[in-house]
Design a protein around this motif. Structure first.
Motif, PDB file in Angstrom:
ATOM      1  N   PHE A  20       3.020  -2.419   3.777  1.00 20.37           N
ATOM      2  CA  PHE A  20       3.668  -1.377   4.569  1.00 20.37           C
ATOM      3  C   PHE A  20       4.690  -0.551   3.793  1.00 20.37           C
ATOM      4  CE2 PHE A  20       2.654  -4.917   7.530  1.00 20.37           C
ATOM      5  CZ  PHE A  20       1.709  -4.269   8.296  1.00 20.37           C
ATOM      6  N   THR A  46      -2.599   0.577   8.150  1.00 20.35           N
ATOM      7  CA  THR A  46      -1.253   0.017   8.004  1.00 20.35           C
ATOM      8  C   THR A  46      -0.182   1.025   8.422  1.00 20.35           C
ATOM      9  OG1 THR A  46      -1.243   0.678   5.665  1.00 20.35           O
ATOM     10  CG2 THR A  46      -1.934  -1.574   6.183  1.00 20.35           C
ATOM     11  N   ASN A  47      -0.360   2.275   8.012  1.00 24.21           N
ATOM     12  CA  ASN A  47       0.616   3.293   8.426  1.00 24.21           C
ATOM     13  C   ASN A  47       0.555   3.538   9.927  1.00 24.21           C
ATOM     14  OD1 ASN A  47       1.577   3.663   5.830  1.00 24.21           O
ATOM     15  ND2 ASN A  47       0.179   5.348   5.378  1.00 24.21           N
ATOM     16  N   THR A  58       8.789  -3.138   7.580  1.00 22.43           N
ATOM     17  CA  THR A  58       8.491  -4.204   6.614  1.00 22.43           C
ATOM     18  C   THR A  58       9.436  -5.381   6.803  1.00 22.43           C
ATOM     19  OG1 THR A  58       7.742  -2.542   5.019  1.00 22.43           O
ATOM     20  CG2 THR A  58       8.263  -4.726   4.154  1.00 22.43           C
ATOM     21  N   LYS A  91       2.395   0.668  11.570  1.00 24.23           N
ATOM     22  CA  LYS A  91       3.831   0.842  11.327  1.00 24.23           C
ATOM     23  C   LYS A  91       4.395   1.986  12.162  1.00 24.23           C
ATOM     24  CE  LYS A  91       5.065   2.688   7.417  1.00 24.23           C
ATOM     25  NZ  LYS A  91       5.336   2.859   5.977  1.00 24.23           N
ATOM     26  N   SER A 128      -4.523   2.464   4.161  1.00 20.27           N
ATOM     27  CA  SER A 128      -3.261   3.122   4.489  1.00 20.27           C
ATOM     28  C   SER A 128      -3.279   3.714   5.897  1.00 20.27           C
ATOM     29  CB  SER A 128      -2.956   4.215   3.463  1.00 20.27           C
ATOM     30  OG  SER A 128      -3.996   5.184   3.445  1.00 20.27           O
TER      31      SER A 128
END
Length: 654
Positions: A524, A403-404, A530, A407, A400
């Motif tokens: 995501f 991915t975070n 996304t 993003k 996370s």
């Protein structure tokens, strides 16, 4: 007195890049002063008078549906006929019908028929793939959902071919009709599939019949266009020879033109089938049964495991249908070469034996429950769904941070600034800027089209949402073009890389848009990012292939001359190949924009917001129907504007 000739001073006209830069500088200067003024922002639950009028019009249509002659004798009859035909196909392979607790043909019969038909129209390899693929659909525990999807796809394709083939022949034979129908086909093919749904529900309500009608309208253009193209590009000397021998117009069509266009027509059927499958899955939003409904429900509850299992089934069906129809097109080309008598006899024997086996399988599936209903105790679907859910939870727990981080950085650096720039600008300032840029990089006609589309966008009352969608589209397109140039140049310069990547890209183009949302939802979660990542992956294959073909199309003589003059690889790419492939680059931009726009609006299902969300909300909330329909119109206007602008730029680059 002798005259002194003054030297003539040549004034160099500024290039298009300089003019665009000047327009953008003026825009930024005015934006800084006028930021937040005349932005036309509309809340999620707010409606304009136009939206209220559409809601009232929808209500009045519903009240008069059983008394208005237009509905009684036209629209209702169309819905009834299409609904009965779709129900019949469903009753044959998908739903209990005709007084039976199971379909007429059970899973064993369907698998046998699919295998036999695949061999009859294609090859034994295609038949083996089709048999294995359809068996796997049953193993996933999604047999009935898969057959519902197949039934709606078949219904739509059959009706689309009944109308599309004659229209394609007419367009191929008549220059006047060809000029008339081409702009309409262009418009239909740049419209995202989402936007077909809302206006059709206004007339045909929701359900399998409406889904089939929407699907056949969406899927018809490819077969019309390919049929016309095949006929119009038939060898002219063959046609002239036929006419000189006294052949009538009908004889020339059936004996010369259609046989010559057979491969092209089959390719058109392939594209129609794939378009129908993509639309049937999205038509779950208007209550179409099948795999699409399973995916939509799973996406709405963020059940990634179930969505992945159903999405995998869609991919399997797409691959089977694509490979069978593609190989059938190739076989249609090879059929011109007369096979040996032994090969013809062997194939005939296999066809007869396979046909007998298929008949036996159909009888068994009609008679015995074990051959009618796929055995539930051998299902691997729950295992796939559980494994996907476990993997998703692991990713979200352990990755996370990564991915975070990706993003958040992309949102902070790319998405938010551009969206702020577009949505917080005065609408008239942004519209004037877009029109000016259209005139500079495109043409006066492109500028006029942009102006009309922007005024109509203003009229929909969804200017801010349209600009938010445009921002996501531009960000995704920029990433797609970067990937397209890098990988396209690599493929265009290296045959081995092309042979490795092209099958992967071809497979990517067969998958419906829905499928791309699932893995990125797992990575995501639901967000604009996304939808943008899914749009990048969806649009990248076509962009990469267009760039690769453009690079490969550069004259070998020019490349050799540049190499002989001492150019290194970087100079060869940037100074020779890319400039000479600029038409392909502009075309890649056009295709990338259209594909990205299609996927960004579908991303409304996973938190993308803006126009995509407005359309989805319009299906689920009656009071927002008018707003959803207006959002569909806004999406079309964006698509037309971007398509006409990039098309004009492509023509100018030549």
């Amino acid at each position: 007195m002798a005259q002194v000739a003054l030297p003539r001073i040549a004034v160099q006209r500024p290039g298009r890049g300089v003019l665009v830069l000047a327009v953008l500088v003026v825009f930024m200067a005015l934006w800084t002063v006028l930021r937040g003024v005349h932005t036309l922002t509309l809340g999620a639950a707010q409606l304009t008078p136009l939206h209220h009028w559409i809601n009232d019009f929808n209500d009045s249509l519903g009240a008069s549906r059983d008394s208005n002659p237009i509905f009684l004798y036209f629209f209702n009859e169309i819905r009834l006929v299409v609904g009965e035909f779709t129900s019949f196909i469903q009753g044959v392979i998908a739903q209990p019908s005709f007084g039976r607790p199971v379909p007429l043909i059970g899973w064993l019969g369907v698998v046998a028929i699919v295998g036999w038909v695949s061999y009859a129209v294609a090859t034994w390899r295609a038949a083996l793939l089709a048999t294995a693929g359809f068996t796997f659909l049953g193993l996933q525990g999604l047999w009935q959902e898969s057959m519902d999807t197949l039934a709606l796809t078949l219904s739509a394709v059959i009706i689309a071919l009944l109308f599309g083939l004659p229209l394609g022949i007419w367009a191929g034979m008549s220059d006047r009709f060809y000029r008339l129908i081409t702009p309409l086909l262009d418009l239909m093919q740049i419209m995202p599939s989402f936007v077909y749904l809302a206006p059709l529900t206004l007339v045909f309500l929701i359900g399998p019949a409406s889904a089939t009608i929407a699907t056949l309208i969406y899927a018809a253009p490819p077969v019309i266009r390919f049929t016309a193209h095949g006929i119009r590009n038939a060898p002219q000397n063959t046609v002239e020879a036929s006419e000189s021998l006294g052949a009538t117009r009908g004889q020339t069509l059936f004996k010369v033109l259609l046989p010559a266009a057979k491969r092209t027509i089959v390719l058109g059927i392939n594209q129609t089938v794939m378009a129908a499958l993509a639309m049937v899955t999205i038509a779950a939003l208007i209550d179409a049964p099948g795999l699409g409904k399973t995916v939509v429900k799973a996406l709405q509850t963020l059940d990634v495991g179930t969505a992945f299992n159903a999405g995998l089934a869609i991919v399997v069906m797409a691959i089977v249908l694509d490979r069978v129809t593609t190989v059938a097109a190739a076989r249609a080309e090879r059929a011109r070469q007369e096979p040996s008598p032994a090969a013809k006899l062997a194939r005939r024997i296999v066809l007869i034996a396979g046909g007998v086996g298929a008949v036996v399988a159909v009888y068994l599936s009609f008679t015995y429950v074990w051959a009618a209903e796929f055995p539930p105790d051998v299902s691997v679907g729950p295992t796939i769904a559980q494994a996907t859910t476990t993997a998703t939870e692991w990713v979200q727990t352990n990755l996370s941070t990564l991915t975070n981080g990706v993003k958040d950085v992309a949102t902070l650096i790319l998405i938010d600034p551009l969206q702020t720039l577009l949505t917080e600008s005065p609408w008239w300032l942004l519209a004037a800027t877009i029109v000016a840029v259209s005139a500079i990089i495109g043409s006066t006609r492109a500028a006029v089209i942009s102006a009309v589309c922007l005024l109509l966008l203003w009229g929909t009352g969804l200017w801010a949402d349209a600009m938010a969608t445009l921002a996501s589209t531009l960000v995704a397109t920029a990433i797609v073009l970067a990937l397209g140039v890098v990988l396209g140049v690599w493929m265009g310069r290296n045959r081995l890389v092309d042979r490795i990547l092209r099958p992967v890209l071809d497979a990517g183009q067969t998958m419906p848009p829905f499928v791309y949302l699932v893995p990125f939802l797992a990575l995501f979660s639901a967000s604009r990012f996304t939808a943008i990542v899914a749009a990048v992956v969806y649009a990248a294959p076509v962009t990469i292939k267009v760039v690769a073909d453009g690079i490969r199309g550069v004259s070998a003589t020019t490349v050799e001359a540049a190499t002989a003059s001492g150019s290194n690889t970087w100079q060869l790419i940037t100074k020779v190949q890319l400039p000479m492939a600029r038409h392909a680059l502009t075309l890649a931009t056009n295709q990338g924009l259209i594909y990205v726009l299609c996927m960004v609006v579908v991303g409304g299902l996973v938190g993308a917001g803006a126009l995509g969300y407005d359309v989805v909300a319009g299906f689920s909330q009656a009071q927002l129907y008018g707003k959803g329909l207006a959002a569909g119109v806004a999406i079309v206007l964006l698509g037309v504007m971007l398509d006409r602008l990039t098309q004009a730029a492509a023509r100018r680059s030549q």
